[in-house]
Scaffold this active site. Structure first.
Site: not given
Length: 96
Positions: A36, A18
Site C-alpha cells: 500500500n 495486496r
C-alpha cells in the site's frame, strides 16, 4: 524475464488487494512485491516470463471481489526494481 512496476488507484485498499495480489502472483510463479502507498494506491512489481506477467496484469485490472481499479499505470523496469524485496518469491511489503 519481464519486469514491470504497477500503480493501481481506485478502491484498492481495505479490500484485500495486496493479499489477493500475492496469492495470484505466487500461484503464477512470479517474483516481486505489493504494498500500500499512503496516497491510497497499491504499488506492485512483477517479474517473470512475459506471457505470465501479461496475464497477471490482466488479472490486476479486475482485482479481488470488492475492489475497483480506476487507474492502472504500468512501466517497464529493470531487475533493480526488486531492490525493495521479492527477489526470491512474491512478498507483501509494509506501507510506504
Amino acid at each position: 524475464m519481464r519486469y514491470v512496476h504497477v500503480m493501481l488507484r481506485g478502491r484498492v485498499q481495505g479490500v484485500g488487494y495486496r493479499a489477493w495480489c500475492a496469492r495470484e502472483a505466487a500461484g503464477r510463479g512470479l517474483l516481486g512485491f505489493a504494498r500500500n502507498r499512503r496516497s491510497g494506491a497499491v504499488e506492485a512489481v512483477f517479474a517473470g516470463p512475459p506471457d505470465v506477467v501479461e496475464a497477471m496484469l490482466a488479472a490486476c485490472r479486475a482485482g479481488p471481489s470488492g475492489a475497483r481499479v480506476d487507474e492502472m499505470l504500468v512501466h517497464e523496469v529493470s531487475d533493480a526494481a526488486l531492490a525493495a524485496g521479492g527477489r526470491e518469491r512474491f512478498i507483501v511489503l509494509e506501507t510506504l
